[in-house]
Design a protein around this motif. Structure first.
Motif, PDB file in Angstrom:
ATOM      1  N   GLY A 139       2.099  -0.682   6.253  1.00 43.80           N
ATOM      2  CA  GLY A 139       0.666  -0.530   6.051  1.00 43.80           C
ATOM      3  C   GLY A 139      -0.001  -1.833   5.667  1.00 43.80           C
ATOM      4  N   ALA A 140       0.652  -2.588   4.784  1.00 41.89           N
ATOM      5  CA  ALA A 140       0.086  -3.879   4.367  1.00 41.89           C
ATOM      6  C   ALA A 140      -0.017  -4.837   5.547  1.00 41.89           C
ATOM      7  CB  ALA A 140       0.955  -4.483   3.260  1.00 41.89           C
ATOM      8  N   TRP A 141       1.013  -4.868   6.377  1.00 40.56           N
ATOM      9  CA  TRP A 141       0.985  -5.750   7.545  1.00 40.56           C
ATOM     10  C   TRP A 141       0.004  -5.257   8.598  1.00 40.56           C
ATOM     11  CZ3 TRP A 141       2.468 -10.525   7.491  1.00 40.56           C
ATOM     12  CH2 TRP A 141       3.453 -10.936   6.590  1.00 40.56           C
ATOM     13  N   LEU A 142      -0.171  -3.936   8.674  1.00 38.89           N
ATOM     14  CA  LEU A 142      -1.168  -3.386   9.596  1.00 38.89           C
ATOM     15  C   LEU A 142      -2.561  -3.857   9.208  1.00 38.89           C
ATOM     16  CD1 LEU A 142      -1.490  -1.408  12.003  1.00 38.89           C
ATOM     17  CD2 LEU A 142      -1.922   0.390  10.313  1.00 38.89           C
ATOM     18  N   ALA A 143      -2.840  -3.923   7.908  1.00 39.53           N
ATOM     19  CA  ALA A 143      -4.132  -4.419   7.441  1.00 39.53           C
ATOM     20  C   ALA A 143      -4.324  -5.885   7.819  1.00 39.53           C
ATOM     21  CB  ALA A 143      -4.245  -4.236   5.924  1.00 39.53           C
ATOM     22  N   VAL A 144      -3.264  -6.673   7.733  1.00 38.03           N
ATOM     23  CA  VAL A 144      -3.340  -8.085   8.140  1.00 38.03           C
ATOM     24  C   VAL A 144      -3.705  -8.180   9.622  1.00 38.03           C
ATOM     25  CG1 VAL A 144      -2.047 -10.233   8.436  1.00 38.03           C
ATOM     26  CG2 VAL A 144      -1.699  -8.845   6.381  1.00 38.03           C
ATOM     27  N   ILE A 145      -3.022  -7.385  10.437  1.00 38.82           N
ATOM     28  CA  ILE A 145      -3.284  -7.405  11.878  1.00 38.82           C
ATOM     29  C   ILE A 145      -4.729  -7.003  12.163  1.00 38.82           C
ATOM     30  CG2 ILE A 145      -2.709  -6.274  14.071  1.00 38.82           C
ATOM     31  CD1 ILE A 145       0.190  -6.045  13.005  1.00 38.82           C
ATOM     32  N   GLY A 146      -5.190  -5.964  11.468  1.00 43.43           N
ATOM     33  CA  GLY A 146      -6.566  -5.527  11.662  1.00 43.43           C
ATOM     34  C   GLY A 146      -7.570  -6.608  11.309  1.00 43.43           C
ATOM     35  N   MET A 147      -7.301  -7.345  10.226  1.00 43.36           N
ATOM     36  CA  MET A 147      -8.237  -8.398   9.832  1.00 43.36           C
ATOM     37  C   MET A 147      -8.218  -9.554  10.830  1.00 43.36           C
ATOM     38  SD  MET A 147     -10.629  -9.169   7.812  1.00 43.36           S
ATOM     39  CE  MET A 147     -10.450  -7.983   6.463  1.00 43.36           C
TER      40      MET A 147
ATOM     41  N   GLY B  59      -8.578  -0.248   7.573  1.00 41.67           N
ATOM     42  CA  GLY B  59      -8.722   0.872   6.658  1.00 41.67           C
ATOM     43  C   GLY B  59      -7.454   1.687   6.522  1.00 41.67           C
ATOM     44  N   LEU B  60      -6.829   2.020   7.652  1.00 44.82           N
ATOM     45  CA  LEU B  60      -5.585   2.792   7.605  1.00 44.82           C
ATOM     46  C   LEU B  60      -4.490   2.019   6.888  1.00 44.82           C
ATOM     47  CD1 LEU B  60      -5.524   4.329  11.205  1.00 44.82           C
ATOM     48  CD2 LEU B  60      -6.009   5.509   9.051  1.00 44.82           C
ATOM     49  N   GLY B  61      -4.391   0.725   7.201  1.00 44.48           N
ATOM     50  CA  GLY B  61      -3.373  -0.100   6.555  1.00 44.48           C
ATOM     51  C   GLY B  61      -3.556  -0.163   5.054  1.00 44.48           C
ATOM     52  N   MET B  62      -4.810  -0.294   4.610  1.00 43.10           N
ATOM     53  CA  MET B  62      -5.065  -0.399   3.176  1.00 43.10           C
ATOM     54  C   MET B  62      -4.878   0.931   2.464  1.00 43.10           C
ATOM     55  SD  MET B  62      -5.442  -3.513   2.571  1.00 43.10           S
ATOM     56  CE  MET B  62      -6.052  -3.543   0.882  1.00 43.10           C
ATOM     57  N   LEU B  63      -5.130   2.037   3.136  1.00 46.49           N
ATOM     58  CA  LEU B  63      -4.850   3.342   2.530  1.00 46.49           C
ATOM     59  C   LEU B  63      -3.357   3.489   2.249  1.00 46.49           C
ATOM     60  CD1 LEU B  63      -7.129   5.797   4.560  1.00 46.49           C
ATOM     61  CD2 LEU B  63      -7.421   5.074   2.192  1.00 46.49           C
ATOM     62  N   VAL B  64      -2.545   3.152   3.255  1.00 46.84           N
ATOM     63  CA  VAL B  64      -1.094   3.274   3.089  1.00 46.84           C
ATOM     64  C   VAL B  64      -0.583   2.271   2.057  1.00 46.84           C
ATOM     65  CG1 VAL B  64       1.134   3.072   4.260  1.00 46.84           C
ATOM     66  CG2 VAL B  64      -0.795   4.153   5.429  1.00 46.84           C
ATOM     67  N   ALA B  65      -1.024   1.016   2.180  1.00 46.23           N
ATOM     68  CA  ALA B  65      -0.594  -0.011   1.222  1.00 46.23           C
ATOM     69  C   ALA B  65      -1.078   0.321  -0.185  1.00 46.23           C
ATOM     70  CB  ALA B  65      -1.116  -1.379   1.653  1.00 46.23           C
ATOM     71  N   GLY B  66      -2.290   0.864  -0.281  1.00 47.03           N
ATOM     72  CA  GLY B  66      -2.836   1.209  -1.591  1.00 47.03           C
ATOM     73  C   GLY B  66      -2.021   2.271  -2.294  1.00 47.03           C
ATOM     74  N   VAL B  67      -1.568   3.271  -1.544  1.00 42.96           N
ATOM     75  CA  VAL B  67      -0.689   4.295  -2.117  1.00 42.96           C
ATOM     76  C   VAL B  67       0.618   3.645  -2.576  1.00 42.96           C
ATOM     77  CG1 VAL B  67       0.669   6.351  -1.597  1.00 42.96           C
ATOM     78  CG2 VAL B  67      -1.702   6.187  -0.812  1.00 42.96           C
TER      79      VAL B  67
END
Length: 218
Positions: free
Chosen positions: A88-96, A134-142
């Motif tokens: 999830g954290a890496w997904l957020a990086v990719i999204g950004m 958003g999805l990445g940060m939801l997962v990483a946030g949990v």
């Protein structure tokens, strides 16, 4: 890399995130208070085409600070060791990264009607990039909450960014120019708090002591 060097890099990345988030919020205010130079309805509003190109170039450079912030979160260990939360954290990086280059893509639509451009490739690109973040940060946030590495209110900041994307930013984008800028400005302030969280937690953390080898007695 030594633990001390790693914490120093995270600390610097956190400061970058703090400054980048604040600058992003200030940029939203500039857009709100900039005297309109053309009629509302074009993608470049409130700027002329040249002004819009300059603004988009700034957003492109600015977003690299956000990429660095999310990259620091992904490698900090704060999300825990699970594959899903690290993913999830890496997904957020990719999204950004996608959002960063979408700012360049938007340049070609400066003279387009906003609704037309938003219904096409430009709007789709922004939508995909933000949804991935958003999805990445939801997962990483949990993951951050469950890992328990961060303390106090700071452990809620990654999840807050993910929630705000869907609860504040997305509705705001459909609420007109003013609401969209306010929503984005609020989201940028959350990135500033994430940067501060990275900085504060990296300063608080201390290296895990390594067990010393003992000589056999016999």
């Amino acid at each position: 890399m030594s633990g001390k060097a790693s914490r120093q890099l995270l600390s610097r990345a956190g400061l970058i995130g703090l400054v980048t988030g604040v600058l992003g919020a200030l940029s939203a205010l500039v857009l709100l208070y900039w005297p309109p130079q053309l009629a509302e309805g074009l993608v470049s509003y409130p700027f002329t085409t040249t002004g819009f190109l300059i603004a988009q170039a700034w957003f492109f450079v600015h977003h690299f600070g956000l990429v660095i912030t999310l990259l620091a979160l992904a490698v900090s260990g704060s999300v825990g060791n699970g594959r899903l939360v690290r993913g999830g954290a890496w997904l957020a990086v990719i999204g950004m990264v996608l959002l960063t280059f979408t700012e360049l893509l938007a340049m070609r639509y400066a003279d387009w009607d906003f609704d037309t451009a938003n219904a096409g490739v430009m709007g789709t690109s922004y939508g995909i990039a933000c949804t991935v973040i958003g999805l990445g940060m939801l997962v990483a946030g949990v993951g951050v909450l469950r890992a328990g590495v961060w303390t106090g209110w700071r452990r809620w900041t990654p999840l807050a960014i993910g929630v705000a994307l869907f609860a504040v930013v997305t509705p705001g984008m459909f609420g007109g120019f003013v609401m969209a800028r306010l929503a984005i400005g609020f989201w940028m302030l959350l990135f500033a708090t994430l940067g501060w969280s990275l900085y504060a937690e990296s300063r608080r953390s201390s290296p895990v002591p390594q067990p010393r080898a003992t000589a056999a007695v016999g």
